[in-house]
Design a protein around this motif. Structure first.
Motif, short mmCIF file in Angstrom:
data_model
loop_
_atom_site.label_atom_id
_atom_site.label_comp_id
_atom_site.label_asym_id
_atom_site.label_seq_id
_atom_site.Cartn_x
_atom_site.Cartn_y
_atom_site.Cartn_z
N LYS A 1 2.15 3.31 -2.16
CA LYS A 1 1.83 4.47 -2.99
C LYS A 1 0.67 5.28 -2.45
CE LYS A 1 3.60 2.51 -7.32
NZ LYS A 1 3.26 2.11 -8.71
N SER A 2 -0.21 4.63 -1.70
CA SER A 2 -1.40 5.34 -1.21
C SER A 2 -1.25 5.88 0.21
CB SER A 2 -2.62 4.41 -1.27
OG SER A 2 -2.41 3.28 -0.44
N ASN B 1 0.81 -1.22 0.00
CA ASN B 1 0.00 0.00 0.00
C ASN B 1 0.84 1.27 0.00
OD1 ASN B 1 -3.00 -0.93 0.50
ND2 ASN B 1 -1.75 -2.15 1.90
N LYS C 1 4.10 8.23 5.71
CA LYS C 1 4.67 6.95 6.12
C LYS C 1 5.63 7.14 7.30
CE LYS C 1 5.48 4.02 2.87
NZ LYS C 1 6.08 3.25 1.76
N ARG D 1 -0.01 8.36 2.78
CA ARG D 1 0.39 9.76 2.66
C ARG D 1 1.52 10.15 3.62
NH1 ARG D 1 -5.78 11.68 2.79
NH2 ARG D 1 -6.02 9.50 3.39
#
Length: 266
Positions: free
Chosen positions: A134-135, A132, A139, A137
């Motif tokens: 890439k999604s 996940n 990290k 926001r």
């Protein structure tokens, strides 16, 4: 699913218990709203959801209160599209723009945690972050996430099959925190947790409510009153908002009990 006339959404329903009434919210006050219109679901001859219509607003925790078997889990399963509804529809409205609810909009925390028990907590969290990435926001490191939900360092590399119910529940909650869904459905998430873990989870939920719609199902009235900003009854297969303004706690409880007792005696 079919749409219903606009005027039907605006109608006000009243509970048969004296003094309880349903009120629609002012739809101009919040940036995001989740609207359910005339949702229905039947299993053979049993009508579980009759005509569920309601608008939820971001920034609040809604307590979905109903006795065991009232249809709370069925409603969540329909909203998460785990089972098909027989009728009705639901959608999100952001800045006045209506759109369909997508899979990534909904996070669902089950009463019985479902985690891959053959993985350690660290392996599971790394796998979730990798797929996940890439999604996500904002990290953080894996240990920062563990710290956030108070998983002790010595437990992070244990197989999750050896985790307690409360620890599994925290891991299930954590992936939903990371994913940041617009709608968070919580199906009796504090059931069977000890007092300390339950209090930690309540504080966590309060910290997460801004900017999202949180619907917390329970059959425990005191828990709903303690945690939630609004109380919604699943009563006679319909959702009904209870206005608790200007009511003392005892009176409020008595009216909810009266409404639920009437349903049991139908």
């Amino acid at each position: 699913m079919c749409a219903a006339p606009q005027e039907d959404r605006k109608r006000q329903n009243r509970l048969t218990a004296p003094g309880l009434e349903v009120r629609r919210e002012d739809k101009t006050r919040y940036m995001m709203q989740f609207t359910i219109e005339h949702l229905s679901k039947k299993f053979e001859k049993k009508e579980v959801l009759r005509d569920v219509s309601f608008t939820f607003e971001s920034g609040k925790i809604y307590g979905l209160l109903g006795r065991n078997g009232a249809g709370k889990t069925t409603m969540f399963n329909c909203l998460n599209r785990d089972i098909p509804a027989d009728g009705g529809r639901f959608y999100l409205e952001e800045n006045g723009q209506e759109r369909e609810v997508e899979a990534g909009d909904v996070g669902y925390v089950l009463s019985t945690p479902v985690v891959p028990e053959f993985l350690t907590g660290r392996e599971f969290l790394k796998f979730f972050l990798d797929i996940n990435g890439k999604s996500i926001r904002e990290k953080k490191t894996i240990d920062e996430y563990f710290d956030y939900i108070s998983i002790d360092p010595e437990d992070r590399d244990k197989l999750m099959k050896d985790y307690s119910h409360g620890m599994k529940n925290k891991m299930q909650m954590l992936v939903n925190i990371i994913a940041k869904p617009n709608i968070l459905l919580l199906d009796e998430p504090l059931t069977s947790l000890d007092v300390v873990v339950a209090e930690e989870m309540k504080q966590l939920l309060r910290s997460l409510k801004e900017g999202r719609i949180t619907i917390f199902s329970t059959h425990i009235m005191d828990l709903a009153l303690d945690l939630c900003d609004e109380i919604v009854l699943l009563n006679h297969g319909e959702l009904e908002r209870v206005d608790k303004a200007d009511l003392d706690s005892h009176e409020f409880k008595e009216k909810i009990i009266a409404a639920l007792r009437e349903e049991e005696h139908e």
